[in-house]
Design a protein around this motif. Structure first.
Motif: not given
Length: 463
Positions: A354-368
């Motif tokens: 969810e943090l990734n989807r809402t761009e609240q992280l430094n990167g944008t990730y495709g695998a977790v």
């Protein structure tokens, strides 16, 4: 009550709004809410809902024909076989814009070898001739995926839409669970995301009381639910039961499972593959590895309730029969938080997405996922090949606030992750039930993000 299926309802409505014939396949595990989804979609629309049963072909034909005749306000015509019944269904669907749902369609398939061919003729005849919608629904995943949608099926390639209905995520389950965030994590560790299991709990009662009244009660459907699920899908469930119990108790590698169950590696591979197809077991590899080539797979129970049941209910059946309260106090509650820790990792992974989807992280990730090698493990690793960048995180379901020791430990383990070494950007995240030691955030740079339970609750609340 009906919860959280807005995207599925929108997809069904879009299909039904078409000016062409729609064949929709809905399938998924028992208790996942397929029938409730169909009923919610049909509500307010003129429709026919038919629930198939495990009767003979003749009885099945008569029941369906009778309901079709009632739907059309006609006398029941003479119908001798499935081709006749399918033909009558075809006439009904061709008469205006109709909506018909056949639930537990695999029971019809099991009644006769001609069912699928008869429905193929029906579907082919309606293409270009009707704007009606026919829904075929089933709980037998193996029948739907192989006999209804598989390459060898007469119906192959004829569906216009399919919904593989999944259990609720933790975020979805929060619409049902009415506890504090911390207690919601614990409760989700017991029920998982199956709508029926979630709604059996009374959230005006304590979690302890719900455990006693549901999975530990001989009168509750949850008491022997896993056995029921396995019996309906498998001819000889005993070996599958032993495999699931082994995994639930921490034996997660193929060698460990084989040693615990005395099942050879060859047969074990087939059993595990079948359990995966039934969505009862997941195969996991390190997030840095390739799924098909990795030689370090781990297996885990694919449902939180099943994991709880095989961990606490099945091994204690004799005690539960005599004194369920004593089993709860002596065997379950002392180990519950250790058990919940694995669920908390999944909740943290969901929060990370969810943090990734809402761009609240430094990167944008495709695998977790997770990473491990030997005795080294990192709870959360997210990767972005394009940058490249990597995120590393830990999840702690403990009563002690996290301090600098965990930070230093994570930094050391990160050096062992052989992925884009020397060229990747790195960031870090820590999730902690008990929060963090005073001053920890001031010792870390902007690459670090810290989430206690209050911060995590805000992530899911904003979802």
């Amino acid at each position: 009550m009906f919860y959280n299926r807005s995207s599925e309802l929108d997809a069904l409505q879009a299909e039904h709004n078409r000016d062409q014939f729609s064949l929709i396949i809905i399938y998924g595990r028992r208790r996942v809410g397929k029938t409730e989804l169909i009923k919610a979609f049909c509500n307010g629309k003129e429709h026919l809902y038919h629930l198939a049963t495990q009767d003979s072909a003749k009885v099945q034909q008569e029941k369906l024909a009778d309901e079709l005749a009632t739907h059309r306000d006609q006398r029941v015509p003479r119908l001798d076989d499935w081709y006749d019944v399918a033909g009558y269904l075809e006439e009904t669907l061709a008469d205006g814009k109709r909506l018909i749902a056949l639930d537990e369609f695999p029971y019809l398939v099991a009644s006769s070898d001609t069912v699928l061919s008869a429905f193929q003729t029906l579907v082919d005849s309606l293409q270009g001739e009707s704007s009606s919608t026919l829904i075929l629904c089933g709980s037998s995943i193996s029948v739907i995926e192989s006999e209804v949608m598989g390459h060898e099926s007469p119906l192959y390639g004829r569906r216009t839409a399919q919904i593989d209905l999944q259990p609720f995520s933790f975020a979805g389950a929060l619409a049902v669970i009415d506890y504090s965030f911390e207690e919601s994590v614990r409760s989700f560790a017991v029920t998982g995301g199956m709508p029926m299991y979630l709604t059996l709990f009374d959230y005006n009662e304590s979690l302890k009381s719900n455990i006693l009244q549901q999975p530990l009660s001989k009168t509750s459907i949850l008491y022997d639910e896993p056995e029921f699920l396995l019996r309906t899908e498998l001819r000889n469930p005993s070996r599958y039961m032993s495999i699931l119990e082994a995994i639930a108790n921490g034996h997660t590698t193929p060698n460990e499972i084989a040693g615990q169950t005395d099942i050879g590696s060859g047969p074990l591979s087939g059993y595990l593959q079948r359990l995966r197809r039934l969505r009862l077991v997941d195969r996991e590899v390190p997030v840095t590895a390739q799924e098909k080539k990795s030689k370090r797979p781990l297996y885990r129970i694919g449902d939180e309730f099943l994991r709880f049941w095989f961990r606490f209910v099945e091994p204690n059946r004799s005690g539960i029969e005599q004194a369920p309260g004593l089993v709860l106090e002596d065997r379950i509650l002392p180990e519950l938080d250790q058990f919940v820790a694995a669920t908390f990792e999944d909740v943290c992974r969901e929060a990370l997405w969810e943090l990734n989807r809402t761009e609240q992280l430094n990167g944008t990730y495709g695998a977790v996922g997770r990473w491990w090698y030997g005795d080294q493990e990192i709870n959360l690793v997210a990767l972005d090949d394009r940058t490249p960048s990597a995120l590393f995180g830990e999840c702690k379901w403990t009563t002690t606030p996290v301090g600098i020791g965990l930070v230093e430990d994570l930094r050391e383990k990160v050096d062992d992750v052989r992925w884009k070494t020397g060229e990747r950007d790195e960031e870090f995240v820590l999730f902690s039930r008990a929060g963090f030691e005073d001053g920890l955030a001031d010792q870390l740079d902007s690459r670090w993000s810290l989430f206690d339970l209050e911060a995590m609750a805000a992530v899911f609340k904003d979802n």
